[in-house]
Design an enzyme around this catalytic site. Structure first.
Site, PDB file in Angstrom:
ATOM      1  N   SER A 113       0.829  -1.213   0.000  1.00 29.13           N
ATOM      2  CA  SER A 113       0.000   0.000   0.000  1.00 29.13           C
ATOM      3  C   SER A 113       0.861   1.260   0.000  1.00 29.13           C
ATOM      4  O   SER A 113       0.320   2.370  -0.078  1.00 29.13           O
ATOM      5  CB  SER A 113      -0.952   0.000   1.197  1.00 29.13           C
ATOM      6  OG  SER A 113      -0.250  -0.209   2.407  1.00 29.13           O
ATOM      7  N   GLU A 170     -18.450  22.085 -15.783  1.00 28.91           N
ATOM      8  CA  GLU A 170     -18.768  20.731 -16.256  1.00 28.91           C
ATOM      9  C   GLU A 170     -17.973  19.682 -15.486  1.00 28.91           C
ATOM     10  O   GLU A 170     -18.464  18.590 -15.196  1.00 28.91           O
ATOM     11  CB  GLU A 170     -18.477  20.620 -17.752  1.00 28.91           C
ATOM     12  CG  GLU A 170     -19.429  21.468 -18.592  1.00 28.91           C
ATOM     13  CD  GLU A 170     -18.930  21.590 -20.023  1.00 28.91           C
ATOM     14  OE1 GLU A 170     -19.333  20.772 -20.853  1.00 28.91           O
ATOM     15  OE2 GLU A 170     -18.110  22.504 -20.306  1.00 28.91           O
ATOM     16  N   ASN A 195     -16.122  28.039 -23.171  1.00 31.65           N
ATOM     17  CA  ASN A 195     -16.769  26.884 -22.558  1.00 31.65           C
ATOM     18  C   ASN A 195     -16.643  26.893 -21.032  1.00 31.65           C
ATOM     19  O   ASN A 195     -15.606  27.265 -20.502  1.00 31.65           O
ATOM     20  CB  ASN A 195     -16.149  25.589 -23.099  1.00 31.65           C
ATOM     21  CG  ASN A 195     -16.425  25.411 -24.584  1.00 31.65           C
ATOM     22  OD1 ASN A 195     -17.462  25.849 -25.068  1.00 31.65           O
ATOM     23  ND2 ASN A 195     -15.497  24.797 -25.289  1.00 31.65           N
ATOM     24  N   LYS A 213      -8.203   3.361   1.574  1.00 34.96           N
ATOM     25  CA  LYS A 213      -7.570   4.672   1.405  1.00 34.96           C
ATOM     26  C   LYS A 213      -7.738   5.302   0.020  1.00 34.96           C
ATOM     27  O   LYS A 213      -8.081   6.498  -0.062  1.00 34.96           O
ATOM     28  CB  LYS A 213      -6.096   4.592   1.798  1.00 34.96           C
ATOM     29  CG  LYS A 213      -5.926   4.560   3.310  1.00 34.96           C
ATOM     30  CD  LYS A 213      -4.579   4.021   3.722  1.00 34.96           C
ATOM     31  CE  LYS A 213      -4.684   3.021   4.845  1.00 34.96           C
ATOM     32  NZ  LYS A 213      -5.193   1.691   4.451  1.00 34.96           N
ATOM     33  N   ASN A 235      -2.485  -2.918  12.902  1.00 34.79           N
ATOM     34  CA  ASN A 235      -3.944  -2.800  12.788  1.00 34.79           C
ATOM     35  C   ASN A 235      -4.489  -1.583  13.551  1.00 34.79           C
ATOM     36  O   ASN A 235      -5.319  -0.838  13.028  1.00 34.79           O
ATOM     37  CB  ASN A 235      -4.622  -4.084  13.283  1.00 34.79           C
ATOM     38  CG  ASN A 235      -4.281  -5.273  12.396  1.00 34.79           C
ATOM     39  OD1 ASN A 235      -3.733  -5.099  11.306  1.00 34.79           O
ATOM     40  ND2 ASN A 235      -4.577  -6.480  12.858  1.00 34.79           N
ATOM     41  N   TYR A 269      -9.699  -7.217  11.735  1.00 33.38           N
ATOM     42  CA  TYR A 269      -9.065  -6.666  10.535  1.00 33.38           C
ATOM     43  C   TYR A 269      -8.996  -7.710   9.426  1.00 33.38           C
ATOM     44  O   TYR A 269      -8.713  -8.871   9.648  1.00 33.38           O
ATOM     45  CB  TYR A 269      -7.644  -6.194  10.871  1.00 33.38           C
ATOM     46  CG  TYR A 269      -6.888  -5.669   9.660  1.00 33.38           C
ATOM     47  CD1 TYR A 269      -7.027  -4.347   9.249  1.00 33.38           C
ATOM     48  CD2 TYR A 269      -6.057  -6.510   8.916  1.00 33.38           C
ATOM     49  CE1 TYR A 269      -6.350  -3.869   8.130  1.00 33.38           C
ATOM     50  CE2 TYR A 269      -5.376  -6.034   7.790  1.00 33.38           C
ATOM     51  CZ  TYR A 269      -5.528  -4.727   7.411  1.00 33.38           C
ATOM     52  OH  TYR A 269      -4.871  -4.253   6.311  1.00 33.38           O
ATOM     53  N   THR A 321     -39.583  25.889 -12.271  1.00 31.92           N
ATOM     54  CA  THR A 321     -39.870  24.503 -11.905  1.00 31.92           C
ATOM     55  C   THR A 321     -39.963  23.802 -13.253  1.00 31.92           C
ATOM     56  O   THR A 321     -40.411  24.401 -14.247  1.00 31.92           O
ATOM     57  CB  THR A 321     -41.195  24.346 -11.127  1.00 31.92           C
ATOM     58  OG1 THR A 321     -42.269  24.795 -11.957  1.00 31.92           O
ATOM     59  CG2 THR A 321     -41.202  25.163  -9.839  1.00 31.92           C
ATOM     60  N   SER A 346     -12.263  26.807 -27.604  1.00 31.39           N
ATOM     61  CA  SER A 346     -12.301  25.609 -28.438  1.00 31.39           C
ATOM     62  C   SER A 346     -11.165  25.710 -29.443  1.00 31.39           C
ATOM     63  O   SER A 346     -10.853  26.801 -29.927  1.00 31.39           O
ATOM     64  CB  SER A 346     -13.640  25.540 -29.170  1.00 31.39           C
ATOM     65  OG  SER A 346     -13.513  24.770 -30.341  1.00 31.39           O
ATOM     66  N   GLN A 354      -7.320  -2.477   3.488  1.00 30.91           N
ATOM     67  CA  GLN A 354      -6.256  -1.631   2.944  1.00 30.91           C
ATOM     68  C   GLN A 354      -6.782  -0.798   1.766  1.00 30.91           C
ATOM     69  O   GLN A 354      -6.268   0.281   1.464  1.00 30.91           O
ATOM     70  CB  GLN A 354      -5.091  -2.520   2.497  1.00 30.91           C
ATOM     71  CG  GLN A 354      -3.938  -1.792   1.877  1.00 30.91           C
ATOM     72  CD  GLN A 354      -2.695  -2.670   1.828  1.00 30.91           C
ATOM     73  OE1 GLN A 354      -2.060  -2.921   2.845  1.00 30.91           O
ATOM     74  NE2 GLN A 354      -2.366  -3.181   0.651  1.00 30.91           N
TER      75      GLN A 354
HETATM   76  N1  ARG Z   1      -1.186  -1.507   5.009  1.00 34.23           N
HETATM   77  C1  ARG Z   1      -2.177  -2.046   5.880  1.00 34.23           C
HETATM   78  C2  ARG Z   1      -3.501  -1.319   5.636  1.00 34.23           C
HETATM   79  O1  ARG Z   1      -3.482  -0.281   5.065  1.00 34.23           O
HETATM   80  C3  ARG Z   1      -1.770  -1.890   7.305  1.00 34.23           C
HETATM   81  C4  ARG Z   1      -2.351  -2.909   8.244  1.00 34.23           C
HETATM   82  C5  ARG Z   1      -1.745  -4.208   7.954  1.00 34.23           C
HETATM   83  N2  ARG Z   1      -2.122  -5.188   8.922  1.00 34.23           N
HETATM   84  C6  ARG Z   1      -1.962  -6.464   8.721  1.00 34.23           C
HETATM   85  N3  ARG Z   1      -2.351  -7.262   9.647  1.00 34.23           N
HETATM   86  N4  ARG Z   1      -1.490  -6.959   7.599  1.00 34.23           N
HETATM   87  O2  ARG Z   1      -4.546  -1.786   6.003  1.00 34.23           O
END
Ligand code: ARG
Length: 459
Positions: A20, A287, A282, A322, A107, A314, A152, A274, A319
């Site tokens: 990640s 838009e 434009n 995000k 976690n 978890y 309306t 354009s 992951q």
């Molecule tokens: N990169 C992980 C995430 O964004 C961090 C947590 C990872 N935890 C694990 N038990 N592998 O969720």
């Protein structure tokens, strides 16, 4: 960092799908902030020695200085921002770095970092929306008495003022800001110290880390803490709702800037040309604000579906929380800034708006209301009489207030000269004095009340 029981390293694809760091490096400040609070607490509780706590603190500052100066290097082997930061810390202070992860897991660490990030993003959106509100207020005040057609079905309905129309968006943004404030209050509890899922046997002090990070207190259940992403979903819900409002405002600008309407001309700064049609100006930014709302709503749906059906606690699916939040944050920030710029710099063509309001028989309801009020006619019948007056004006190619008294009396003998007092668009808007109505008096009051609320509660 977790390779103790493994004989072989991961395959290249495993490494890639697992990592990640390409996106969570955006949370480096939050990650290091969380680590500072954790290290200080470990020292204060005697879980690490005061010397080690001090070394951790200094080392984290050095890592922060590096990231600040050079950015965060993407190294897929280090998987995520948490492992990357710890590895950089080891480069700075050696083996003591390995004590930082005592009584903590990635976690609870990621749950904490992400909450901090989303909290910052919530505050940022709120601040940007306050600026948009200021722009709306300023333009509404300037145009508290500027008449335009109210629609309306996108058909001219009754005259309103441009100030009233802009204040409608002020109200939407006020609700968006209150949603952000609500979400912030609920998200402001700290998951740090929930460890992997079950809590920890070390004598940690969760109150102190929570308060060091500006949270109202610790979260109450460790399983929930590491698996809860409601805060991100609530942020996205508020962002999605806000983006719908922005897209509606953007759409008004697209319509108003079109030649048949010509209600607004966008400044050069907010128009594009354009490459083939030299006459074009434009409204691309409007838009794109309209378009971006689709992607922001998509971000919300994406995270909701990621979370759906996940068992406690978890799971790595999480992951994927995000990227949608980061995307929504970026798009929302741009959209708010673009709408603010357009509002601030637009030239409203009040002459065109007035002409359109006058052309659309938009005071027909005023005629019907006059017949009810002054001639005691039941509204249904008044509606019918007015319909005939509109048909007559339309056939003659004139406005309602240009019908002669003879023509009006021919339609219904109970009509007299006083009716002209209500047939103009100005008379129409001025008469709409009910609370929340479009009369310039009420619009100015609404603006003053909005300013007073802003002074008092900040929104
Ligand atoms: N990169 C992980 C995430 O964004 C961090 C947590 C990872 N935890 C694990 N038990 N592998 O969720």
């Amino acid at each position: 960092m977790w390779g103790g029981r493994f004989a072989e390293g991961p395959s290249a694809v495993m490494r890639e799908i697992n990592a990640s760091i390409p996106f969570d490096k955006r949370m480096w400040r939050q990650d290091l902030r969380g680590s500072q609070a954790h290290a200080a607490m470990l020292g204060a509780q005697g879980i690490v020695t005061p010397e080690d706590a001090a070394a951790l603190g200094t080392g984290i500052e050095l890592v922060a200085a590096d990231f600040d100066a050079d950015g965060v290097p993407v190294d897929l082997a280090l998987e995520d921002i948490h492992m990357l930061a710890e590895s950089r810390l080891a480069d700075k202070i050696g083996a003591t770095a390995g004590r930082l992860h005592t009584a903590r897991s990635r976690n609870d660490q990621v749950a904490t970092d992400f909450r901090l990030w989303v909290r910052d993003s919530t505050d940022e959106a709120d601040r940007a929306l306050a600026v948009l509100q200021d722009a709306l207020l300023a333009r509404a005040e300037e145009h508290a008495a500027s008449v335009m057609p109210g629609f309306t079905h996108l058909q001219a309905a009754q005259p309103v003022t441009l100030g009233h129309h802009l204040m409608a968006y002020y109200e939407m943004i006020a609700r968006d800001r209150s949603r952000l404030t609500d979400a912030r209050a609920r998200m402001n509890l700290c998951p740090l110290g929930s460890a992997a899922l079950a809590g920890t046997g070390f004598p940690i002090d969760r109150e102190s880390t929570a308060s060091a990070l500006g949270f109202d207190g610790p979260t109450r259940n460790s399983l929930d803490s590491v698996s809860d992403r409601d805060f991100a979903i609530e942020y996205l819900t508020a962002a999605a709702q806000c983006s719908l409002h922005l897209s509606r405002l953007a759409e008004e600008f697209v319509i108003w800037a079109s030649q048949p309407f010509g209600f607004v001309s966008l400044s050069d700064q907010w128009s594009t040309g354009s490459s083939i049609m030299p006459q074009k100006r434009n409204p691309d930014a409007a838009e794109l604000v309209r378009g971006h709302s689709g992607r922001i709503v998509g971000s919300l749906v994406s995270l909701m579906i990621t979370m759906k059906g996940l068992p406690l606690a978890y799971s790595k699916d999480m992951q994927d929380d995000k990227p949608p939040v980061f995307e929504a944050h970026d798009l929302l920030g741009l959209s708010i800034a673009a709408m603010t710029g357009m509002i601030e710099s637009a030239t409203f063509r009040t002459d065109r708006m007035r002409a359109a309001a006058e052309a659309g028989f938009s005071t027909a309801t005023d005629l019907a209301d006059w017949l009810v009020r002054e001639a005691g006619i039941p509204f249904r019948e008044a509606h019918h009489i007015t319909g005939r007056a509109v048909a007559r004006a339309e056939a003659d190619g004139i406005r309602l207030d240009q019908l002669s008294i003879d023509a009006l009396k021919e339609i219904d003998a109970r009509i007299d000269e006083r009716v002209y007092g209500v047939l103009s668009v100005d008379a129409s808007v001025s008469s709409r004095t009910s609370f929340g109505g479009t009369s310039p008096v009420r619009v100015r009051e609404a603006i003053a009340a909005a300013r007073a609320r802003h002074e008092e509660i900040g929104r």
